[in-house]
Design a protein around this motif. Structure first.
Motif, short mmCIF file in Angstrom:
data_model
loop_
_atom_site.label_atom_id
_atom_site.label_comp_id
_atom_site.label_asym_id
_atom_site.label_seq_id
_atom_site.Cartn_x
_atom_site.Cartn_y
_atom_site.Cartn_z
N PRO A 190 23.25 12.36 8.81
CA PRO A 190 22.94 11.04 9.37
C PRO A 190 22.73 11.07 10.89
O PRO A 190 21.74 10.50 11.39
CB PRO A 190 24.15 10.20 8.98
CG PRO A 190 24.64 10.83 7.71
CD PRO A 190 24.40 12.30 7.88
N HIS A 191 23.61 11.71 11.65
CA HIS A 191 23.47 11.69 13.11
C HIS A 191 22.28 12.52 13.57
O HIS A 191 21.56 12.14 14.50
CB HIS A 191 24.78 12.15 13.78
CG HIS A 191 25.84 11.10 13.74
ND1 HIS A 191 26.76 11.02 12.71
CD2 HIS A 191 26.09 10.05 14.56
CE1 HIS A 191 27.54 9.97 12.91
NE2 HIS A 191 27.16 9.36 14.03
N LYS A 192 22.04 13.67 12.93
CA LYS A 192 20.87 14.49 13.24
C LYS A 192 19.60 13.69 12.95
O LYS A 192 18.64 13.71 13.73
CB LYS A 192 20.92 15.77 12.39
CG LYS A 192 19.63 16.54 12.30
CD LYS A 192 19.47 17.52 13.44
CE LYS A 192 18.20 18.36 13.24
NZ LYS A 192 17.86 19.19 14.35
N ALA A 193 19.61 12.97 11.82
CA ALA A 193 18.43 12.18 11.45
C ALA A 193 18.15 11.12 12.50
O ALA A 193 17.00 10.95 12.91
CB ALA A 193 18.64 11.55 10.07
N LEU A 194 19.18 10.39 12.93
CA LEU A 194 18.94 9.32 13.91
C LEU A 194 18.39 9.90 15.21
O LEU A 194 17.43 9.39 15.79
CB LEU A 194 20.22 8.52 14.16
CG LEU A 194 20.04 7.32 15.09
CD1 LEU A 194 19.00 6.33 14.55
CD2 LEU A 194 21.37 6.60 15.33
N ALA A 195 18.99 11.02 15.66
CA ALA A 195 18.51 11.66 16.90
C ALA A 195 17.05 12.10 16.73
O ALA A 195 16.22 11.90 17.63
CB ALA A 195 19.41 12.85 17.24
N MET A 196 16.73 12.70 15.58
CA MET A 196 15.37 13.16 15.34
C MET A 196 14.39 11.99 15.27
O MET A 196 13.31 12.02 15.86
CB MET A 196 15.30 13.95 14.03
CG MET A 196 15.81 15.35 14.08
SD MET A 196 14.91 16.41 15.23
CE MET A 196 13.29 16.41 14.46
N ILE A 197 14.78 10.95 14.54
CA ILE A 197 13.86 9.82 14.36
C ILE A 197 13.57 9.15 15.71
O ILE A 197 12.44 8.73 15.98
CB ILE A 197 14.43 8.82 13.32
CG1 ILE A 197 14.41 9.48 11.93
CG2 ILE A 197 13.62 7.53 13.29
CD1 ILE A 197 15.20 8.74 10.87
N GLU A 198 14.60 9.08 16.57
CA GLU A 198 14.36 8.50 17.90
C GLU A 198 13.35 9.33 18.69
O GLU A 198 12.54 8.80 19.43
CB GLU A 198 15.70 8.35 18.64
CG GLU A 198 16.48 7.15 18.09
CD GLU A 198 17.91 7.04 18.59
OE1 GLU A 198 18.40 8.02 19.20
OE2 GLU A 198 18.53 5.99 18.35
N GLU A 199 13.37 10.65 18.49
CA GLU A 199 12.35 11.51 19.13
C GLU A 199 10.98 11.31 18.47
O GLU A 199 9.94 11.35 19.14
CB GLU A 199 12.74 12.99 18.98
CG GLU A 199 14.06 13.37 19.62
CD GLU A 199 13.88 14.07 20.95
OE1 GLU A 199 12.76 14.00 21.51
OE2 GLU A 199 14.85 14.69 21.41
N LEU A 200 10.98 11.13 17.14
CA LEU A 200 9.70 11.02 16.41
C LEU A 200 8.89 9.81 16.85
O LEU A 200 7.66 9.81 16.78
CB LEU A 200 9.95 10.95 14.90
CG LEU A 200 10.64 12.15 14.24
CD1 LEU A 200 10.76 11.94 12.74
CD2 LEU A 200 9.88 13.43 14.52
N VAL A 201 9.60 8.76 17.31
CA VAL A 201 8.89 7.55 17.78
C VAL A 201 7.89 7.93 18.86
O VAL A 201 6.75 7.45 18.87
CB VAL A 201 9.91 6.52 18.32
CG1 VAL A 201 9.18 5.33 18.94
CG2 VAL A 201 10.83 6.06 17.21
N ASP A 202 8.29 8.82 19.76
CA ASP A 202 7.42 9.20 20.88
C ASP A 202 6.20 9.99 20.42
O ASP A 202 5.22 10.10 21.16
CB ASP A 202 8.20 10.05 21.90
CG ASP A 202 9.30 9.23 22.55
OD1 ASP A 202 9.17 7.99 22.58
OD2 ASP A 202 10.30 9.83 23.01
#
Ligand SMILES: [Mg+2]
Length: 341
Positions: A190-202
Motif C-alpha cells: 500500500p505505501h509503495k503504491a501510494l508513493a509510486m502513484i503520486e510520481e505517476l501523476v507527473d
C-alpha cells in the motif's frame, strides 16, 4: 454437435514478463475449439492462465469431461441451458468454458447471417481504441519496443519491477503524447503504491491497474481513499460476484473472457459494473485472433479496451479483428468472423 479441439503453442514476438514471477513466457499454450452443427462450424479458444488455476492440460481434461454433453447438443439457440450443463458437470475451468461459449456464438451468428456485434445490437463503429502493452524489461529494451509502436496513441505499461520510474521516463521521452495506463499486477505494497502513484501523476498516467494483491482488501480501501489516480481491478475481479466488493477499492474493472467464462458472463458483468458505478475495460490473455475477436465484438459496450493479445503473437493461426495503431476494426463476416489461416 460435432466437437473437436487442437492444442496450439502461441509464440510471442517478444518474451513477455510482468510483476508476477510465475508469468514469464516465450510460449503460450492455448486450445482452439471447433463445434459443428448441421454443416456450420463455430470456432472458439481457451486461453488458460496459471494464475487462475488452468493450463493446457486442465483445459484438455475439462473438454473431455464436457465431450459427452456437447455431443448430445442439438440446438445452438439453447446456449444458456447448455452452458449451465457444463457448469453442472465441472466447477471452475472458466477458460475452457469461454472457448465453448465463443464457438456457440460463432455458430449462432453464422446461422443468423450476422456478426456477433450486430446480434447484440451493437454498432461495429463504436469499438474503443485499444492499448498496446509493453512488458517489463530493461529501459533500453523498453525504448526499442516503444519505438516500434509510436503510432499507438494508448500504451499499457507493466510495472512492478526494479526500474519502474526509469522505464516511465524512457517511454515519455519516446512517446510524449501517448496516453499511458499502468498495470502493477499486484507488485506493490500500500505505501509503495501510494508513493509510486503520486510520481505517476507527473508522467501523465491515466489510471493504475491492480496495484496490490487481491487479499489486500483493507490496503486497497486505504489506497483508494488517497490515490490521486483512478484504480482498476483485474486480479481482484474475476467474475460477476466479485464486482460489488470492488466499490470503495477501485474505480473500474478489467473483464477478460478467459477469466469470467466467456461472452455471456462478460455481458452480465458489464451490466453489474454499470449498476455499481464502475467503469469497464475489456482485456485479454495472450490469445489468438479467435478469442480476441470475440471480445472485440462486445467492446462497444465498454469504456476502455486492452485487446492487443493477438498482435503480440508471431504465429496467429486465425485472422479476425484488425488492429491498426490501436484502432480495432471488426471483421464483417457472420458470427465471430474469424478465418483459419
Ligand atoms: Mg492486468
Amino acid at each position: 454437435m460435432k466437437f473437436s479441439y487442437e492444442p496450439v503453442c502461441l509464440k510471442p514476438k517478444h518474451t513477455f514478463k510482468i510483476a508476477r514471477e510465475e508469468v514469464e513466457g516465450d510460449k503460450f499454450e492455448n486450445v482452439i475449439i471447433r463445434l459443428e452443427h448441421e454443416g456450420v462450424t463455430g470456432w472458439g479458444e481457451a486461453a488458460p492462465f496459471l494464475i487462475y488455476g488452468e493450463n493446457q492440460a486442465t483445459v484438455v481434461a475439462a473438454l473431455e469431461t464436457f465431450r459427452p454433453l456437447i455431443e448430445k447438443w442439438r440446438d445452438p439457440w439453447k446456449a444458456e441451458k447448455m452452458m449451465a450443463e457444463l457448469d453442472g458437470a465441472l466447477e471452475w475451468n472458466f477458460a475452457a468454458k469461454a472457448g465453448i461459449d465463443a464457438a456457440l456464438y460463432d455458430i449462432q451468428g453464422k446461422i443468423a447471417g450476422l456478426p456477433l456485434c450486430s446480434m447484440l445490437g451493437l454498432d461495429p463503429g463504436d469499438t474503443p481504441l485499444s492499448t498496446f502493452t509493453i512488458g517489463i524489461d530493461t529501459p533500453e529494451v523498453v525504448r526499442s519496443k516503444v519505438r516500434e509502436v509510436l503510432d499507438c496513441p494508448l500504451l499499457k505499461i507493466k510495472l512492478g519491477g526494479p526500474a519502474d520510474l526509469e522505464i516511465l521516463r524512457v517511454i515519455r521521452e519516446e512517446a510524449p503524447k501517448a496516453s499511458i495506463r499502468v498495470d502493477a499486477n499486484c507488485g506493490w505494497t500500500p505505501h509503495k503504491a501510494l508513493a509510486m502513484i503520486e510520481e505517476l501523476v507527473d508522467y501523465g498516467v491515466e489510471f493504475v491497474e491492480q496495484p496490490l494483491p487481491p487479499s489486500e482488501v483493507e490496503g486497497m480501501r486505504w489506497l483508494h481513499a488517497r490515490s490521486p489516480l483512478p484504480l482498476m481491478a483485474d486480479e481482484s475481479c474475476e467474475r460477476l460476484h466479485h464486482i460489488p466488493a470492488c466499490v470503495g477499492q477501485f474505480d473500474s474493472i478489467n473483464i477478460k473472457l478467459a477469466k469470467c467464462g466467456g461472452v455471456r458472463h462478460a455481458l452480465k458483468m458489464i451490466g453489474c459494473a454499470r449498476a455499481h458505478g464502475l467503469q469497464i475495460m475489456l482485456g485479454c490473455m495472450l490469445e489468438s485472433s479467435v478469442l480476441i475477436t470475440a471480445a472485440a465484438h462486445i467492446s462497444p459496450l465498454v469504456d476502455f479496451a486492452d485487446l492487443d493479445g493477438a498482435v503480440l503473437i508471431a504465429n496467429d493461426p486465425f485472422s479476425g479483428m484488425r488492429f491498426e495503431s490501436g484502432r480495432m476494426a471488426l471483421p464483417e463476416g457472420p458470427g465471430l468472423g474469424v478465418i483459419p489461416r
